[in-house]
Design a protein around this motif. Sequence first.
Motif, PDB file in Angstrom:
ATOM      1  N   GLN A 183       9.492   9.954   4.012  1.00 50.83           N
ATOM      2  CA  GLN A 183       8.513   9.120   3.313  1.00 50.83           C
ATOM      3  C   GLN A 183       7.237   8.887   4.124  1.00 50.83           C
ATOM      4  O   GLN A 183       6.220   8.472   3.563  1.00 50.83           O
ATOM      5  CB  GLN A 183       9.125   7.753   2.972  1.00 50.83           C
ATOM      6  CG  GLN A 183      10.266   7.825   2.002  1.00 50.83           C
ATOM      7  CD  GLN A 183      10.999   6.498   1.879  1.00 50.83           C
ATOM      8  OE1 GLN A 183      11.079   5.729   2.828  1.00 50.83           O
ATOM      9  NE2 GLN A 183      11.530   6.237   0.693  1.00 50.83           N
ATOM     10  N   SER A 222      -6.008   6.394   2.275  1.00 45.20           N
ATOM     11  CA  SER A 222      -6.757   6.252   1.017  1.00 45.20           C
ATOM     12  C   SER A 222      -7.188   4.811   0.799  1.00 45.20           C
ATOM     13  O   SER A 222      -8.317   4.545   0.366  1.00 45.20           O
ATOM     14  CB  SER A 222      -5.905   6.710  -0.169  1.00 45.20           C
ATOM     15  OG  SER A 222      -5.668   8.088  -0.093  1.00 45.20           O
ATOM     16  N   ALA A 223      -6.302   3.871   1.083  1.00 46.95           N
ATOM     17  CA  ALA A 223      -6.631   2.452   0.930  1.00 46.95           C
ATOM     18  C   ALA A 223      -7.741   2.043   1.884  1.00 46.95           C
ATOM     19  O   ALA A 223      -8.613   1.238   1.530  1.00 46.95           O
ATOM     20  CB  ALA A 223      -5.385   1.604   1.163  1.00 46.95           C
ATOM     21  N   ILE A 225       0.830  -1.209   0.000  1.00 47.08           N
ATOM     22  CA  ILE A 225       0.000   0.000   0.000  1.00 47.08           C
ATOM     23  C   ILE A 225       0.863   1.257   0.000  1.00 47.08           C
ATOM     24  O   ILE A 225       0.555   2.224  -0.692  1.00 47.08           O
ATOM     25  CB  ILE A 225      -0.983  -0.005   1.197  1.00 47.08           C
ATOM     26  CG1 ILE A 225      -2.064  -1.068   0.986  1.00 47.08           C
ATOM     27  CG2 ILE A 225      -1.603   1.380   1.401  1.00 47.08           C
ATOM     28  CD1 ILE A 225      -2.937  -1.309   2.208  1.00 47.08           C
ATOM     29  N   ILE A 226       1.948   1.234   0.754  1.00 51.91           N
ATOM     30  CA  ILE A 226       2.785   2.438   0.842  1.00 51.91           C
ATOM     31  C   ILE A 226       3.853   2.481  -0.248  1.00 51.91           C
ATOM     32  O   ILE A 226       4.690   3.381  -0.268  1.00 51.91           O
ATOM     33  CB  ILE A 226       3.412   2.610   2.236  1.00 51.91           C
ATOM     34  CG1 ILE A 226       4.414   1.492   2.545  1.00 51.91           C
ATOM     35  CG2 ILE A 226       2.339   2.706   3.301  1.00 51.91           C
ATOM     36  CD1 ILE A 226       5.208   1.721   3.820  1.00 51.91           C
ATOM     37  N   GLY A 227       3.836   1.502  -1.161  1.00 54.67           N
ATOM     38  CA  GLY A 227       4.759   1.523  -2.283  1.00 54.67           C
ATOM     39  C   GLY A 227       6.128   0.942  -2.017  1.00 54.67           C
ATOM     40  O   GLY A 227       7.084   1.225  -2.741  1.00 54.67           O
ATOM     41  N   ALA A 286       3.623  10.518   3.103  1.00 58.99           N
ATOM     42  CA  ALA A 286       3.029   9.872   1.927  1.00 58.99           C
ATOM     43  C   ALA A 286       2.526   8.471   2.278  1.00 58.99           C
ATOM     44  O   ALA A 286       1.494   8.032   1.760  1.00 58.99           O
ATOM     45  CB  ALA A 286       4.047   9.807   0.791  1.00 58.99           C
ATOM     46  N   ALA A 287       3.243   7.778   3.139  1.00 58.35           N
ATOM     47  CA  ALA A 287       2.823   6.434   3.559  1.00 58.35           C
ATOM     48  C   ALA A 287       1.504   6.498   4.323  1.00 58.35           C
ATOM     49  O   ALA A 287       0.593   5.685   4.085  1.00 58.35           O
ATOM     50  CB  ALA A 287       3.909   5.789   4.419  1.00 58.35           C
ATOM     51  N   ALA A 294      -1.294   7.203   1.855  1.00 60.77           N
ATOM     52  CA  ALA A 294      -1.610   6.011   1.059  1.00 60.77           C
ATOM     53  C   ALA A 294      -2.440   5.019   1.870  1.00 60.77           C
ATOM     54  O   ALA A 294      -3.411   4.439   1.357  1.00 60.77           O
ATOM     55  CB  ALA A 294      -0.325   5.359   0.566  1.00 60.77           C
ATOM     56  N   LEU A 295      -2.078   4.814   3.119  1.00 62.53           N
ATOM     57  CA  LEU A 295      -2.837   3.902   3.974  1.00 62.53           C
ATOM     58  C   LEU A 295      -4.254   4.416   4.209  1.00 62.53           C
ATOM     59  O   LEU A 295      -5.218   3.647   4.142  1.00 62.53           O
ATOM     60  CB  LEU A 295      -2.119   3.695   5.312  1.00 62.53           C
ATOM     61  CG  LEU A 295      -0.862   2.829   5.241  1.00 62.53           C
ATOM     62  CD1 LEU A 295      -0.020   3.006   6.494  1.00 62.53           C
ATOM     63  CD2 LEU A 295      -1.231   1.372   5.035  1.00 62.53           C
TER      64      LEU A 295
END
Length: 105
Positions: A41, A51-52, A26-28, A44-45, A48-49
């Motif tokens: 980072q 949003s998921a 999920i965090i790339g 952004a992590a 991303a979490l």
Amino acid sequence: MIYKFKSQVAADVIMLKSNGDQMLAIIGKEPAAQGIITAAQIPAAIAALESAIVLHEEVEARRRANPGLQIEVEGDSTMLRQRAAPFIDLLRTCAQAGKDVVWGV
């Protein structure tokens, strides 16, 4: 394998391989035995979490509203919000302190 996410400012977060792999995807980040999420980072992590989690909850709501509908959701019946909460807390604490999160070291 078990993931043990660690930092200098918060308690460790331990996850089974499948759950840790999911969080990293999920965090790339590539699932790996060792790694780092740098302080830079982390924002952004977290985004991303979050949003998921929203996406996962929308899909689950559609599935409940339409029992015959075939919708694939990654993971099992445990809500992503519950599974990710300790990891997000760790990330937030580290972001506030400007510290990295590591695993496998």
